[in-house]
Design a protein around this motif. Structure first.
Motif, PDB file in Angstrom:
ATOM      1  N   TYR A 220       0.830  -1.202   0.000  1.00  0.00           N
ATOM      2  CA  TYR A 220       0.000   0.000   0.000  1.00  0.00           C
ATOM      3  C   TYR A 220       0.867   1.255   0.000  1.00  0.00           C
ATOM      4  O   TYR A 220       0.608   2.205  -0.738  1.00  0.00           O
ATOM      5  CB  TYR A 220      -0.909  -0.020   1.224  1.00  0.00           C
ATOM      6  N   ARG A 221       1.895   1.236   0.831  1.00  0.00           N
ATOM      7  CA  ARG A 221       2.802   2.377   0.920  1.00  0.00           C
ATOM      8  C   ARG A 221       3.514   2.596  -0.413  1.00  0.00           C
ATOM      9  O   ARG A 221       3.661   3.747  -0.874  1.00  0.00           O
ATOM     10  CB  ARG A 221       3.828   2.128   2.022  1.00  0.00           C
ATOM     11  N   LEU A 222       3.942   1.514  -1.033  1.00  0.00           N
ATOM     12  CA  LEU A 222       4.619   1.626  -2.330  1.00  0.00           C
ATOM     13  C   LEU A 222       3.679   2.206  -3.375  1.00  0.00           C
ATOM     14  O   LEU A 222       4.079   3.053  -4.188  1.00  0.00           O
ATOM     15  CB  LEU A 222       5.103   0.240  -2.767  1.00  0.00           C
ATOM     16  N   LEU A 223       2.418   1.777  -3.343  1.00  0.00           N
ATOM     17  CA  LEU A 223       1.435   2.299  -4.291  1.00  0.00           C
ATOM     18  C   LEU A 223       1.182   3.779  -4.061  1.00  0.00           C
ATOM     19  O   LEU A 223       1.200   4.589  -5.012  1.00  0.00           O
ATOM     20  CB  LEU A 223       0.131   1.509  -4.138  1.00  0.00           C
ATOM     21  N   ILE A 224       0.969   4.159  -2.815  1.00  0.00           N
ATOM     22  CA  ILE A 224       0.694   5.558  -2.484  1.00  0.00           C
ATOM     23  C   ILE A 224       1.863   6.457  -2.855  1.00  0.00           C
ATOM     24  O   ILE A 224       1.687   7.579  -3.357  1.00  0.00           O
ATOM     25  CB  ILE A 224       0.377   5.700  -0.987  1.00  0.00           C
ATOM     26  N   ASP A 225       3.075   5.952  -2.613  1.00  0.00           N
ATOM     27  CA  ASP A 225       4.267   6.770  -2.864  1.00  0.00           C
ATOM     28  C   ASP A 225       4.513   7.008  -4.342  1.00  0.00           C
ATOM     29  O   ASP A 225       5.252   7.946  -4.703  1.00  0.00           O
ATOM     30  CB  ASP A 225       5.503   6.097  -2.246  1.00  0.00           C
ATOM     31  N   ASN A 226       3.914   6.199  -5.201  1.00  0.00           N
ATOM     32  CA  ASN A 226       4.270   6.276  -6.622  1.00  0.00           C
ATOM     33  C   ASN A 226       3.121   6.695  -7.539  1.00  0.00           C
ATOM     34  O   ASN A 226       3.341   6.818  -8.753  1.00  0.00           O
ATOM     35  CB  ASN A 226       4.817   4.919  -7.090  1.00  0.00           C
ATOM     36  N   ILE A 227       1.934   6.922  -7.027  1.00  0.00           N
ATOM     37  CA  ILE A 227       0.872   7.424  -7.889  1.00  0.00           C
ATOM     38  C   ILE A 227       1.010   8.938  -8.005  1.00  0.00           C
ATOM     39  O   ILE A 227       1.483   9.608  -7.079  1.00  0.00           O
ATOM     40  CB  ILE A 227      -0.522   7.039  -7.357  1.00  0.00           C
ATOM     41  N   PRO A 228       0.607   9.531  -9.158  1.00  0.00           N
ATOM     42  CA  PRO A 228       0.788  10.989  -9.341  1.00  0.00           C
ATOM     43  C   PRO A 228      -0.170  11.820  -8.500  1.00  0.00           C
ATOM     44  O   PRO A 228       0.143  12.980  -8.190  1.00  0.00           O
ATOM     45  CB  PRO A 228       0.512  11.176 -10.835  1.00  0.00           C
ATOM     46  N   ASP A 229      -1.339  11.286  -8.128  1.00  0.00           N
ATOM     47  CA  ASP A 229      -2.306  12.056  -7.352  1.00  0.00           C
ATOM     48  C   ASP A 229      -1.896  12.110  -5.881  1.00  0.00           C
ATOM     49  O   ASP A 229      -1.155  11.261  -5.390  1.00  0.00           O
ATOM     50  CB  ASP A 229      -3.694  11.427  -7.450  1.00  0.00           C
ATOM     51  N   VAL A 230      -2.399  13.131  -5.190  1.00  0.00           N
ATOM     52  CA  VAL A 230      -2.193  13.250  -3.752  1.00  0.00           C
ATOM     53  C   VAL A 230      -3.299  12.466  -3.035  1.00  0.00           C
ATOM     54  O   VAL A 230      -4.485  12.649  -3.317  1.00  0.00           O
ATOM     55  CB  VAL A 230      -2.225  14.724  -3.297  1.00  0.00           C
ATOM     56  N   THR A 231      -2.907  11.590  -2.143  1.00  0.00           N
ATOM     57  CA  THR A 231      -3.859  10.791  -1.377  1.00  0.00           C
ATOM     58  C   THR A 231      -3.700  11.123   0.093  1.00  0.00           C
ATOM     59  O   THR A 231      -2.576  11.215   0.591  1.00  0.00           O
ATOM     60  CB  THR A 231      -3.607   9.286  -1.588  1.00  0.00           C
ATOM     61  N   TRP A 232      -4.830  11.343   0.778  1.00  0.00           N
ATOM     62  CA  TRP A 232      -4.728  11.656   2.198  1.00  0.00           C
ATOM     63  C   TRP A 232      -5.951  11.167   2.951  1.00  0.00           C
ATOM     64  O   TRP A 232      -6.984  10.862   2.363  1.00  0.00           O
ATOM     65  CB  TRP A 232      -4.523  13.160   2.395  1.00  0.00           C
ATOM     66  N   THR A 233      -5.797  11.088   4.256  1.00  0.00           N
ATOM     67  CA  THR A 233      -6.918  10.801   5.157  1.00  0.00           C
ATOM     68  C   THR A 233      -6.945  11.893   6.215  1.00  0.00           C
ATOM     69  O   THR A 233      -5.901  12.438   6.603  1.00  0.00           O
ATOM     70  CB  THR A 233      -6.772   9.431   5.850  1.00  0.00           C
ATOM     71  N   SER A 234      -8.157  12.245   6.650  1.00  0.00           N
ATOM     72  CA  SER A 234      -8.305  13.279   7.674  1.00  0.00           C
ATOM     73  C   SER A 234      -9.515  12.957   8.534  1.00  0.00           C
ATOM     74  O   SER A 234     -10.359  12.126   8.168  1.00  0.00           O
ATOM     75  CB  SER A 234      -8.464  14.662   7.030  1.00  0.00           C
ATOM     76  N   ILE A 243      -0.951  11.755   4.588  1.00  0.00           N
ATOM     77  CA  ILE A 243      -0.955  12.336   3.247  1.00  0.00           C
ATOM     78  C   ILE A 243       0.263  11.818   2.492  1.00  0.00           C
ATOM     79  O   ILE A 243       1.335  11.616   3.078  1.00  0.00           O
ATOM     80  CB  ILE A 243      -0.965  13.880   3.300  1.00  0.00           C
ATOM     81  N   SER A 244       0.093  11.550   1.236  1.00  0.00           N
ATOM     82  CA  SER A 244       1.182  10.951   0.457  1.00  0.00           C
ATOM     83  C   SER A 244       2.318  11.947   0.250  1.00  0.00           C
ATOM     84  O   SER A 244       2.099  13.165   0.195  1.00  0.00           O
ATOM     85  CB  SER A 244       0.660  10.467  -0.896  1.00  0.00           C
ATOM     86  N   PRO A 245       3.550  11.426   0.141  1.00  0.00           N
ATOM     87  CA  PRO A 245       4.732  12.300   0.069  1.00  0.00           C
ATOM     88  C   PRO A 245       4.738  13.262  -1.121  1.00  0.00           C
ATOM     89  O   PRO A 245       5.376  14.323  -1.046  1.00  0.00           O
ATOM     90  CB  PRO A 245       5.895  11.307  -0.032  1.00  0.00           C
ATOM     91  N   ASN A 246       4.037  12.914  -2.227  1.00  0.00           N
ATOM     92  CA  ASN A 246       4.107  13.800  -3.387  1.00  0.00           C
ATOM     93  C   ASN A 246       3.353  15.112  -3.199  1.00  0.00           C
ATOM     94  O   ASN A 246       3.300  15.952  -4.108  1.00  0.00           O
ATOM     95  CB  ASN A 246       3.616  13.091  -4.643  1.00  0.00           C
ATOM     96  N   ILE A 247       2.775  15.311  -1.987  1.00  0.00           N
ATOM     97  CA  ILE A 247       2.180  16.605  -1.673  1.00  0.00           C
ATOM     98  C   ILE A 247       3.216  17.710  -1.760  1.00  0.00           C
ATOM     99  O   ILE A 247       2.922  18.855  -2.119  1.00  0.00           O
ATOM    100  CB  ILE A 247       1.534  16.584  -0.258  1.00  0.00           C
ATOM    101  N   LYS A 248       4.456  17.366  -1.503  1.00  0.00           N
ATOM    102  CA  LYS A 248       5.557  18.343  -1.570  1.00  0.00           C
ATOM    103  C   LYS A 248       5.729  18.844  -2.991  1.00  0.00           C
ATOM    104  O   LYS A 248       5.934  20.042  -3.230  1.00  0.00           O
ATOM    105  CB  LYS A 248       6.841  17.673  -1.072  1.00  0.00           C
ATOM    106  N   THR A 249       5.624  17.919  -3.958  1.00  0.00           N
ATOM    107  CA  THR A 249       5.791  18.284  -5.362  1.00  0.00           C
ATOM    108  C   THR A 249       4.600  19.079  -5.880  1.00  0.00           C
ATOM    109  O   THR A 249       4.757  20.054  -6.615  1.00  0.00           O
ATOM    110  CB  THR A 249       5.964  17.004  -6.210  1.00  0.00           C
ATOM    111  N   VAL A 250       3.400  18.676  -5.444  1.00  0.00           N
ATOM    112  CA  VAL A 250       2.188  19.288  -5.979  1.00  0.00           C
ATOM    113  C   VAL A 250       1.889  20.638  -5.339  1.00  0.00           C
ATOM    114  O   VAL A 250       1.577  21.623  -6.029  1.00  0.00           O
ATOM    115  CB  VAL A 250       0.989  18.343  -5.802  1.00  0.00           C
ATOM    116  N   TYR A 251       1.985  20.717  -3.984  1.00  0.00           N
ATOM    117  CA  TYR A 251       1.584  21.925  -3.282  1.00  0.00           C
ATOM    118  C   TYR A 251       2.719  22.651  -2.564  1.00  0.00           C
ATOM    119  O   TYR A 251       2.531  23.751  -2.057  1.00  0.00           O
ATOM    120  CB  TYR A 251       0.494  21.606  -2.259  1.00  0.00           C
TER     121      TYR A 251
END
Length: 290
Positions: A220-234, A243-251
């Motif tokens: 699951y972590r590998l999938l979340i880390d490599n998809i282009p969309d931002v995934t999060w739970t709140s 929240i997935s690490p690619n939030i840094k790239t997107v926002y």
């Protein structure tokens, strides 16, 4: 002095020359007084002498032995019933030991030889009783934990106890059984350890479930880390739990910044005129379990 159980016994006892008839239980002072009276009779020569048996005496003796035979027969029957009850109880304990959910062994100290084991251990390991009893304890441990097992046996020799230690047993086919070890000791009167009473609780199913969960989380972590969309739970208040690490790239925000900033970081970026719409949408999302 004679002590008997009933009136017929009293009659026979006095006929045989007893000076008094005492019944149990008896007051302590009364008993001592009766004994003193008997000894005083011996000193003065007034001690009752046995009567000669007449026809009546022989009849009394016959009745006594008949009664005695009944009592002995009853007592023998009670002893037999008690013995049978003990045998049934012993069989039940053996069944409980042999078929307990945990694996049980008794191990000699300090030789580390297996003295006995239950059927549960044989069934789980695949060994026969002849292959286990008399063998070294360490024959049952997997090579991956053999050194730790030897250290724990030294601890048992020194302290007589081991609690909740996770080890690995080895099946006859080489497979692994993950176990939790608990050991207590049986000692002689001087306190010397004679042998252990040891149990292994099978943790294999739990370990397999934990490994499966870990692999699922890694995928699951590998999938979340490599998809282009931002995934999060709140939560319902908008506080970010993950929240997935690619939030840094997107926002431009690192996940740690969002965790620390909480809901203010999210809601603070929304136009004040639209904020109530967003909060209502969040509320409806959780209320409707969408």
């Amino acid at each position: 002095t004679a002590t008997y159980l009933d009136a017929e016994d009293e009659e026979l006892g006095l006929h045989l020359g007893a000076s008094q008839y005492l019944t149990k239980p008896m007051d302590h002072e009364a008993f001592l007084s009766a004994i003193k009276q008997s000894f005083d009779g011996l000193k003065t020569g007034e001690q009752t002498k046995a009567r000669k048996f007449s026809g009546e005496g022989h009849e009394l003796l016959a009745r006594y032995f008949k009664t005695l035979n009944k009592k002995l027969t009853k007592r023998n029957r009670e002893l037999t019933e008690n013995q049978q009850a003990l045998e049934r109880l012993s069989k039940q304990y053996v069944e409980l030991f042999e078929n307990a959910p945990d694996m049980y062994v008794s191990v000699s100290s300090p030789e580390a030889k297996i003295l006995l084991c239950n059927k549960t251990l044989l069934r789980k390991t695949g060994f026969s009783r002849d292959e286990v009893v008399g063998a070294s304890l360490f024959k049952l441990y997997h090579e991956d934990c053999l050194d730790e097992a030897k250290e724990l046996f030294k601890q048992f020799i020194e302290t007589g106890i081991v609690r909740d230690k996770e080890l690995i047993l080895k099946r006859k086919d080489g497979g692994k059984i993950y176990v939790s070890l608990n050991v207590s000791s049986v000692r002689d009167e001087s306190g010397k350890i004679l042998h252990s009473m040891s149990s292994w609780r099978d943790l294999t199913a739990r370990k397999q479930a934990e490994d499966l969960l870990q692999r699922s989380e890694e995928k699951y972590r590998l999938l979340i880390d490599n998809i282009p969309d931002v995934t999060w739970t709140s939560d319902s208040n908008g506080k970010t739990i993950f929240i997935s690490p690619n939030i840094k790239t997107v926002y431009g925000y690192a996940p740690e910044e969002l965790y620390k900033g909480g809901e203010k970081l999210w809601f603070g970026r929304v136009d004040p005129n639209d904020l109530h719409i967003l909060k209502n949408a969040y509320k409806n999302l959780f209320e409707q379990d969408m």
